[in-house]
Design an enzyme around this catalytic site. Sequence first.
Site, PDB file in Angstrom:
ATOM      1  N   CYS A 223      38.391  14.900  29.914  1.00  0.00           N
ATOM      2  CA  CYS A 223      37.845  16.004  30.700  1.00  0.00           C
ATOM      3  C   CYS A 223      36.402  16.298  30.270  1.00  0.00           C
ATOM      4  O   CYS A 223      35.515  15.488  30.493  1.00  0.00           O
ATOM      5  CB  CYS A 223      38.750  17.231  30.599  1.00  0.00           C
ATOM      6  SG  CYS A 223      38.445  18.464  31.903  1.00  0.00           S
TER       7      CYS A 223
ATOM      8  N   HIS B 105      44.062  15.324  31.947  1.00  0.00           N
ATOM      9  CA  HIS B 105      44.556  15.640  30.599  1.00  0.00           C
ATOM     10  C   HIS B 105      45.817  14.820  30.287  1.00  0.00           C
ATOM     11  O   HIS B 105      46.918  15.205  30.676  1.00  0.00           O
ATOM     12  CB  HIS B 105      44.866  17.137  30.484  1.00  0.00           C
ATOM     13  CG  HIS B 105      43.650  17.996  30.434  1.00  0.00           C
ATOM     14  ND1 HIS B 105      43.008  18.313  29.256  1.00  0.00           N
ATOM     15  CD2 HIS B 105      42.931  18.585  31.424  1.00  0.00           C
ATOM     16  CE1 HIS B 105      41.954  19.068  29.512  1.00  0.00           C
ATOM     17  NE2 HIS B 105      41.883  19.247  30.823  1.00  0.00           N
TER      18      HIS B 105
ATOM     19  N   GLU C  61      47.320  14.618  27.539  1.00  0.00           N
ATOM     20  CA  GLU C  61      48.115  15.253  26.483  1.00  0.00           C
ATOM     21  C   GLU C  61      49.187  16.190  27.019  1.00  0.00           C
ATOM     22  O   GLU C  61      50.133  16.528  26.301  1.00  0.00           O
ATOM     23  CB  GLU C  61      47.202  16.007  25.503  1.00  0.00           C
ATOM     24  CG  GLU C  61      46.509  17.234  26.068  1.00  0.00           C
ATOM     25  CD  GLU C  61      45.179  16.953  26.758  1.00  0.00           C
ATOM     26  OE1 GLU C  61      44.358  17.880  26.851  1.00  0.00           O
ATOM     27  OE2 GLU C  61      44.964  15.807  27.214  1.00  0.00           O
TER      28      GLU C  61
ATOM     29  N   VAL D 231      61.323  28.808   8.106  1.00  0.00           N
ATOM     30  CA  VAL D 231      61.190  27.352   8.153  1.00  0.00           C
ATOM     31  C   VAL D 231      60.142  26.844   7.168  1.00  0.00           C
ATOM     32  O   VAL D 231      60.401  25.924   6.380  1.00  0.00           O
ATOM     33  CB  VAL D 231      60.845  26.885   9.590  1.00  0.00           C
ATOM     34  CG1 VAL D 231      60.526  25.393   9.616  1.00  0.00           C
ATOM     35  CG2 VAL D 231      61.998  27.187  10.538  1.00  0.00           C
TER      36      VAL D 231
END
Length: 523
Positions: free
Chosen positions: A85, A179, A181, A236
């Site tokens: 992009c 994009h 991703e 976590v």
Amino acid sequence: MDNIHNHKILILDFGSQYTQLIARRVREIGVYCELWAWDVTEQQIREFNPTGIILSGGPESTTENDSPRAPEYVFDAGVPVLGVCYGMQTMAMQLGGLTEGSAHREFGYAQVDLQATDSLFAQLNDDLDSAQPKLDVWMSHGDKVTRLPEGFQVTGTTPTCPIAAMSDEKRHFYGVQFHPEVTHTKSGLALLTNFVVNICGCATNWTPENIIEDAVARIKAQVGDDEVILGLSGGVDSSVTALLLHRAIGKNLHCVFVDNGLLRLNEGDQVMEMFGDKFGLNIIRVNAEERFLDALKGIHDPEAKRKMIGKVFVDVFDEESHKQTSVKWLAQGTIYPDVIESAASKTGKAHVIKSHHNVGGLPDYMKLGLVEPLRELFKDEVRKIGLALGLPAEMLNRHPFPGPGLGVRVLGEIKKEYCDLLRKADAIFIEELYNSGWYYKVSQAFTVFLPVKSVGVMGDGRKYDWVVSLRAVETIDFMTAHWAQLPYDLLGKISNRIINEVDGISRVVYDVSGKPPATIEWE
């Protein structure tokens, strides 16, 4: 084991909301990568010695004189470069092409016609019925490339974007206007795999097992035979940190679990059972409920409550650390997004989000070294590491719980009575979500205690008791959220159970506010 940091991708961040997704996808492929602000120096890039470079998207316009530019060295480093992009646009501009603003902005789904099959698009096609390969992609751009730099060819087009992809195979430079991703780009992960593995030649050895082995070796090298202290919350990050350290240094790890009285039902006992009994960690439980509640008396403001909870925690933890006179290191569960958010930009133009409480060193009075075995890892990677270390999936995939605990789920002043009622009500809510199969369908669910009384009827009598609100949301990134449309019969069952089983609560309401305008937590 091969060096898991030997092959690595450098991602330069131009400010896109999707940039961290690029890094997570590259890691998912099995390759180490780091995310840096776009205005890095040539020296920093040389020292990092990347195997390939990805230029992210961004909100700026390449047509502006002061718009961000990639360091010139990026194109002289002799490694493959992928522009995404805005990254494609600045690559085109910097190498002698042209970009301009477009009257036809593209946002959302688009289909790219592949004009030439270069190494980036090898074996990619989302429309097998078409004579010409096509990709289903996600666009989000205003500007577009209008003239290619020398040596480039057009590899993809859309009806409104004649240069939707470009490549210079000789120099291994590639640009895509979409994009790859995001999950909406169907073959996005395959495209990134082509770039990272096939074009850059990276080995895919970034795996949970290798990460654990590397982390253990680095901990041993850093602390040697020294003793380490860790504040274990049962969350976590601190849990995985504890198990990595325990594997590396065994009984030289001292875990301090501060039970502040603001935890969920039976959570303190569960932490001790899990880490003390099951994993055999050296763990000290500090029952500090009375101390926290005393400090919180009379405080109604949410921010003041947060600060007081943080202050008392530091005081309690500091007192315990001083009892461990041989300790030389403090371990923290800092993860990679914390590091990214706290990274300083050289020019001040790069988008730095916030300073994080885990990054930036220790209080001056704590003369301890710092151990952060998770600082290279994203949250999803931490969970995978935890699973490989033997933590149960239901613990690793539990909904987020705020640092101040019930301190921000009891509105106004915090009292033990309120916390006890809230714990019981919340446990019923979560239990019924599990039983009905809804727990993992929602992103976060919890109960809020409202310090107001409402009339109720129990038997033949009327009484005034407290009100709680149930909250369940669906979200991808926690930046925006929709309230979860739980079935009415499920809500009715939860309400009946809470009112009948928790003496002191007479009314249950359900929060149907989205984010925005509301936040997910009430305080």
